[in-house]
Design a protein around this motif. Structure first.
Motif, short mmCIF file in Angstrom:
data_model
loop_
_atom_site.label_atom_id
_atom_site.label_comp_id
_atom_site.label_asym_id
_atom_site.label_seq_id
_atom_site.Cartn_x
_atom_site.Cartn_y
_atom_site.Cartn_z
N PRO A 134 0.91 -1.13 -0.09
CA PRO A 134 -0.07 -0.15 -0.11
C PRO A 134 0.77 1.11 -0.13
O PRO A 134 2.15 1.07 0.17
N ARG A 135 0.29 2.28 -0.35
CA ARG A 135 1.05 3.69 -0.38
C ARG A 135 1.31 3.82 1.10
O ARG A 135 0.72 3.76 2.14
N GLY A 136 2.44 4.37 1.42
CA GLY A 136 3.32 4.60 2.63
C GLY A 136 4.09 3.54 3.04
O GLY A 136 4.76 3.42 4.13
N GLN A 137 4.16 2.37 2.43
CA GLN A 137 4.86 1.30 2.56
C GLN A 137 5.75 0.76 1.13
O GLN A 137 5.31 1.17 -0.02
N GLU A 138 6.91 0.37 1.58
CA GLU A 138 7.78 -0.12 0.18
C GLU A 138 7.93 -1.48 0.23
O GLU A 138 8.71 -1.82 -0.81
N LYS A 139 7.84 -2.13 1.31
CA LYS A 139 8.43 -3.36 1.50
C LYS A 139 7.48 -4.42 2.01
O LYS A 139 6.25 -4.12 2.23
N PHE A 140 7.77 -5.84 1.79
CA PHE A 140 6.92 -6.91 2.11
C PHE A 140 7.55 -7.97 2.99
O PHE A 140 8.66 -7.76 3.34
N LEU A 141 6.78 -8.59 3.81
CA LEU A 141 7.20 -9.65 4.50
C LEU A 141 7.16 -10.95 4.07
O LEU A 141 6.17 -11.08 3.41
N CYS A 142 8.01 -11.77 4.18
CA CYS A 142 7.81 -13.41 3.90
C CYS A 142 8.13 -14.22 4.90
O CYS A 142 8.91 -14.17 5.72
N VAL A 143 7.20 -15.31 4.97
CA VAL A 143 7.24 -16.39 5.78
C VAL A 143 7.61 -17.72 5.14
O VAL A 143 7.01 -17.97 4.22
N VAL A 144 8.84 -18.24 5.44
CA VAL A 144 9.18 -19.44 4.83
C VAL A 144 9.01 -20.71 5.81
O VAL A 144 9.91 -20.78 6.67
N ASP A 145 8.01 -21.37 5.32
CA ASP A 145 7.82 -22.63 6.11
C ASP A 145 8.37 -23.92 5.63
O ASP A 145 8.21 -24.41 4.49
N LEU A 146 9.48 -24.38 6.20
CA LEU A 146 10.37 -25.40 5.75
C LEU A 146 9.97 -26.79 6.30
O LEU A 146 10.84 -27.66 6.29
N LYS A 147 8.75 -26.75 6.82
CA LYS A 147 8.48 -28.12 7.32
C LYS A 147 8.25 -29.12 6.29
O LYS A 147 7.60 -28.77 5.29
N GLY A 148 8.79 -30.26 6.88
CA GLY A 148 8.91 -31.43 5.52
C GLY A 148 9.98 -31.46 4.46
O GLY A 148 9.89 -32.32 3.76
N TRP A 149 10.91 -30.26 4.62
CA TRP A 149 11.82 -30.08 3.68
C TRP A 149 12.86 -31.33 3.68
O TRP A 149 13.38 -31.28 4.94
N GLY A 150 13.63 -31.62 2.49
CA GLY A 150 14.29 -32.78 2.52
C GLY A 150 15.22 -32.62 1.32
O GLY A 150 15.05 -31.81 0.61
N TYR A 151 16.07 -33.79 1.15
CA TYR A 151 16.92 -33.51 -0.07
C TYR A 151 16.48 -33.57 -1.32
O TYR A 151 16.90 -32.87 -2.16
N SER A 152 15.25 -34.08 -1.53
CA SER A 152 14.67 -33.99 -2.82
C SER A 152 13.91 -32.69 -3.03
O SER A 152 13.88 -32.22 -4.30
N ASN A 153 14.05 -31.80 -2.14
CA ASN A 153 13.43 -30.32 -2.36
C ASN A 153 14.69 -29.37 -2.56
O ASN A 153 14.34 -28.19 -2.76
N ALA A 177 12.51 -11.64 6.18
CA ALA A 177 12.02 -13.17 5.73
C ALA A 177 12.11 -13.90 7.23
O ALA A 177 13.05 -14.37 7.71
N LEU A 178 11.11 -14.64 7.54
CA LEU A 178 11.09 -15.44 8.87
C LEU A 178 11.05 -16.83 8.34
O LEU A 178 10.09 -17.27 7.62
#
Length: 249
Positions: A134-153, A177-178
């Motif tokens: 929105p106007r008045g902001q320039e950035k975004f937030l990112c949530v990176v959920d790595l649950k279940g991540w393995g070598y195939s990913n 980025a969380l």
């Protein structure tokens, strides 16, 4: 040309450098006039207010943009396979009003990835989230959920490509980025990715311990905006279900 108002604190000296940057880049590429002062300021800040370096970065961006999104956006048909995997979803807004997206790297499989389509997909979702700022902001937030991540990913080339696109062509857009539900084996991959992240961006990646997950999430995001799967009240919107927005960088 859009006004520079509403883009955060800036001193007169910074705006003078923005004006200098505009004169420099428009002299070399007339398409630069289509971008507003806030965009120019982000490139200036990304290069520590060095006008020459910011100009080189911005001109490279203009050329890249014409190639990456010749119609002003990446068409859905170009990234249909990536969209079908629901590896990126849109959330609500954080406590400061920044929109956020949620990434699920465990839904990405390197064996099934086409690099050209993946890069287009990265442009697609960065454009989507930036269009929601929105106007008045320039950035975004990112949530990176790595649950279940393995070598195939694990896909170091793709991760580095995404980070380089963000750093080079969407500077000063990522607020934070969380990284949540991080398995131990992911840290081996992170050690290979880390050298490709610039100093300013490194500080924005926050690895959240499982014990403090809910506390951290609620400090950043109100329960009314927090995704349902994280204990909040807002359903995530798969990227494929988001309406196409105008070009935003």
């Amino acid at each position: 040309m859009a006004s520079a108002a509403g883009g955060g604190a800036a001193g007169e000296g910074e705006w003078l450098k923005v004006a200098e940057l505009r004169a420099t880049v428009q002299a070399q590429d007339p398409h630069a006039k289509e971008l507003d002062n806030l965009t120019l300021r982000r490139f200036l800040r990304a290069r520590d207010h060095n006008v020459d370096k910011a100009a080189a970065m911005f001109l490279k961006f203009l050329q890249w943009r014409r190639e990456a999104a010749p119609d002003g956006f990446v068409p859905e048909e170009q990234v249909r396979r990536e969209l079908a995997q629901d590896k990126v979803c849109m959330g609500g807004v954080d406590r400061t009003g920044r929109p956020f997206l949620v990434g699920f790297p465990a839904r990405h499989y390197s064996a099934n990835r086409d690099m050209a389509e993946f890069k287009s997909f990265v442009v697609y979702f960065f454009d989507k989230i930036c269009a929601r700022i929105p106007r008045g902001q320039e950035k975004f937030l990112c949530v990176v959920d790595l649950k279940g991540w393995g070598y195939s990913n694990c896909d170091i080339r793709a991760y580095i490509a995404a980070i380089e696109i963000m750093q080079n062509y969407y500077p000063e857009r990522l607020g934070k980025a969380l990284m949540i539900n991080v398995p131990y084996i992911f840290m081996k991959a992170w050690k290979m990715i880390y050298p490709f992240i610039d100093n300013n961006t490194r500080d924005k990646f926050v690895f959240v311990d499982n014990k403090s997950l809910q506390e951290t999430l609620r400090r950043e995001i109100d329960e009314s905006q927090l995704p349902e799967f994280l204990g909040g009240k807002t359903p995530l919107i798969p990227l494929k279900d988001c309406v196409q927005q105008p070009e935003s960088v």
